[in-house]
Design an enzyme around this catalytic site. Structure first.
Site, PDB file in Angstrom:
ATOM      1  N   VAL A 102      -5.624   2.602  -6.928  1.00 18.41           N
ATOM      2  CA  VAL A 102      -5.377   2.618  -8.375  1.00 18.41           C
ATOM      3  C   VAL A 102      -4.195   1.709  -8.714  1.00 18.41           C
ATOM      4  O   VAL A 102      -3.695   1.709  -9.833  1.00 18.41           O
ATOM      5  CB  VAL A 102      -5.098   4.064  -8.881  1.00 18.41           C
ATOM      6  CG1 VAL A 102      -6.298   4.962  -8.651  1.00 18.41           C
ATOM      7  CG2 VAL A 102      -3.848   4.671  -8.219  1.00 18.41           C
ATOM      8  N   HIS A 118     -11.569   4.806  -8.519  1.00 21.36           N
ATOM      9  CA  HIS A 118     -10.677   5.929  -8.829  1.00 21.36           C
ATOM     10  C   HIS A 118      -9.757   5.653 -10.009  1.00 21.36           C
ATOM     11  O   HIS A 118      -8.730   6.307 -10.163  1.00 21.36           O
ATOM     12  CB  HIS A 118      -9.856   6.308  -7.580  1.00 21.36           C
ATOM     13  CG  HIS A 118     -10.688   6.896  -6.478  1.00 21.36           C
ATOM     14  ND1 HIS A 118     -10.234   7.096  -5.186  1.00 21.36           N
ATOM     15  CD2 HIS A 118     -11.979   7.335  -6.476  1.00 21.36           C
ATOM     16  CE1 HIS A 118     -11.196   7.632  -4.455  1.00 21.36           C
ATOM     17  NE2 HIS A 118     -12.264   7.779  -5.202  1.00 21.36           N
TER      18      HIS A 118
HETATM   19  P1  OAD Z   1      -5.956   7.257   3.282  1.00 21.03           P
HETATM   20  O1  OAD Z   1      -4.491   7.413   3.195  1.00 21.03           O
HETATM   21  O2  OAD Z   1      -6.809   8.449   3.426  1.00 21.03           O
HETATM   22  O3  OAD Z   1      -6.318   6.290   4.513  1.00 21.03           O
HETATM   23  C1  OAD Z   1      -5.677   5.080   4.729  1.00 21.03           C
HETATM   24  C2  OAD Z   1      -6.379   4.397   5.893  1.00 21.03           C
HETATM   25  O4  OAD Z   1      -5.784   3.115   6.064  1.00 21.03           O
HETATM   26  C3  OAD Z   1      -6.256   5.127   7.231  1.00 21.03           C
HETATM   27  O5  OAD Z   1      -7.522   5.159   7.871  1.00 21.03           O
HETATM   28  C4  OAD Z   1      -5.276   4.276   8.028  1.00 21.03           C
HETATM   29  O6  OAD Z   1      -5.561   4.290   9.415  1.00 21.03           O
HETATM   30  C5  OAD Z   1      -5.527   2.904   7.445  1.00 21.03           C
HETATM   31  N1  OAD Z   1      -4.382   1.971   7.476  1.00 21.03           N
HETATM   32  C6  OAD Z   1      -3.072   2.231   7.307  1.00 21.03           C
HETATM   33  N2  OAD Z   1      -2.346   1.105   7.314  1.00 21.03           N
HETATM   34  C7  OAD Z   1      -3.232   0.079   7.480  1.00 21.03           C
HETATM   35  C8  OAD Z   1      -3.119  -1.336   7.557  1.00 21.03           C
HETATM   36  N3  OAD Z   1      -1.928  -1.949   7.453  1.00 21.03           N
HETATM   37  N4  OAD Z   1      -4.242  -2.060   7.728  1.00 21.03           N
HETATM   38  C9  OAD Z   1      -5.463  -1.448   7.839  1.00 21.03           C
HETATM   39  N5  OAD Z   1      -5.630  -0.131   7.777  1.00 21.03           N
HETATM   40  C10 OAD Z   1      -4.543   0.630   7.594  1.00 21.03           C
HETATM   41  O7  OAD Z   1      -6.392   6.374   2.004  1.00 21.03           O
HETATM   42  P2  OAD Z   1      -7.834   6.202   1.350  1.00 21.03           P
HETATM   43  O8  OAD Z   1      -8.901   6.188   2.356  1.00 21.03           O
HETATM   44  O9  OAD Z   1      -7.726   5.074   0.415  1.00 21.03           O
HETATM   45  O10 OAD Z   1      -8.056   9.607  -4.041  1.00 21.03           O
HETATM   46  O11 OAD Z   1      -7.919   7.555   0.512  1.00 21.03           O
HETATM   47  C11 OAD Z   1      -9.052   7.784  -0.274  1.00 21.03           C
HETATM   48  C12 OAD Z   1      -8.674   8.606  -1.470  1.00 21.03           C
HETATM   49  O12 OAD Z   1      -8.012   9.811  -1.059  1.00 21.03           O
HETATM   50  C13 OAD Z   1      -7.654   7.953  -2.390  1.00 21.03           C
HETATM   51  O13 OAD Z   1      -8.220   7.018  -3.284  1.00 21.03           O
HETATM   52  C14 OAD Z   1      -7.073   9.119  -3.121  1.00 21.03           C
HETATM   53  C15 OAD Z   1      -6.875  10.056  -1.954  1.00 21.03           C
HETATM   54  O14 OAD Z   1      -6.841  11.407  -2.242  1.00 21.03           O
HETATM   55  C16 OAD Z   1      -7.689  10.089  -5.231  1.00 21.03           C
HETATM   56  O15 OAD Z   1      -6.524  10.172  -5.579  1.00 21.03           O
HETATM   57  C17 OAD Z   1      -8.854  10.489  -6.089  1.00 21.03           C
END
Ligand code: OAD
Length: 248
Positions: A102, A118
């Site tokens: 977001v 989102h």
């Molecule tokens: P997460 O915090 O769940 O996951 C982040 C992912 O990025 C993890 O799998 C990490 O291993 C990976 N990661 C971290 N640093 C990285 C880097 N430098 N390069 C590549 N990968 C990296 O975040 P999202 O999957 O985006 O929803 O979370 C999904 C949703 O859950 C969000 O949009 C939010 C949250 O609750 C709402 O707020 C509706």
């Protein structure tokens, strides 16, 4: 990083490419992710901050949290991963970037075809009738209310238990099912319905590539895992793609 010939060949002839991004893409910009070490959900309880009941109970607390995140995001810049995705977009006839973020950083970097699943923390809307609100938000003066229905103004982001914006999720599903290569980048692949998009793409014959510092529920189903930080891997991929197409 070395990339497989299979991937470079696929990309060099691809017409439709779709990228799904998550919080990991913005990590190098200094925006905290949600899960894992240092993740927001380790420190804050989503049920107290990111759902409609919490807002109805204590709108000031919810706003305080979003105001803190908004200020943090206003002060950060896109990183090399965001810019590499702008470059990638220019290489394909049909390209869509679906994001769960977001933070507006893809748009700030220059990505054009962005589908925000989102919402966007920089926008506001009425919590009652959904009317967009374009005025300034200053919490000192209290939470503003809607000119149409007098409902309280809230951030235009999707909260737990809420439906995703209909047009955005339908478009995301359509483009995922029609693409030849699908990238899932920096997302834990845990939150639906976004988590199903790479599986939809795969089921329709796409080559699915995951870029992540860790493994996720998608990893075993993906055709490739490019393990490491997105801000390193994506710029390397652009360079390799450039070299590959020059040698064709
Ligand atoms: P997460 O915090 O769940 O996951 C982040 C992912 O990025 C993890 O799998 C990490 O291993 C990976 N990661 C971290 N640093 C990285 C880097 N430098 N390069 C590549 N990968 C990296 O975040 P999202 O999957 O985006 O929803 O979370 C999904 C949703 O859950 C969000 O949009 C939010 C949250 O609750 C709402 O707020 C509706």
């Amino acid at each position: 990083m070395e990339f497989s010939n299979r991937l470079l060949k696929r990309l060099s002839v691809a017409y439709n490419v779709v990228v799904l991004t998550g919080a990991g893409v913005s990590a190098a910009s200094g925006v905290p992710t949600f899960r894992g070490e240092g993740g927001l959900w380790k420190k804050f309880r989503p049920q107290e901050l990111a759902n409609f009941e919490a807002f109805s109970r204590n709108p000031e607390l919810v706003w305080e949290w979003y105001d803190w995140r908004r200020k943090l995001i206003k002060n950060v810049r896109p990183n090399l991963a965001h810019y590499a995705l702008v470059d990638l977009e220019k290489r394909f006839h049909d390209f869509f970037l679906i994001t769960q973020n977001v933070d507006n950083l893809h748009q700030k970097a220059g990505s054009q075809k962005v589908i925000e699943l989102h919402g966007n923390i920089m926008r506001n809307k009425c919590a009652n009738c959904g009317e967009p609100y374009t005025g300034e938000i200053s919490l000192k003066g209290g939470i503003p209310s809607c000119k149409k229905c007098n409902g309280l103004i809230r951030p235009d982001v999707v909260w737990f238990g809420e439906m995703l914006p209909k047009h955005e999720i339908l478009k995301a599903q359509e483009v995922s099912m029609g693409c030849e290569v699908f990238f899932s980048i920096g997302t834990s692949s845990l939150v639906e319905p976004a988590a199903s998009l790479p599986f939809m793409a795969k089921g329709n014959g796409a080559y699915v590539v995951e870029i992540n510092t860790d493994t996720t529920p998608l990893t075993d189903a993906a055709d490739e895992l490019l393990a490491g930080p997105a801000d390193k891997i994506l710029p390397d991929l652009i360079i390799s793609l450039e070299k590959y197409s020059q040698n064709l």
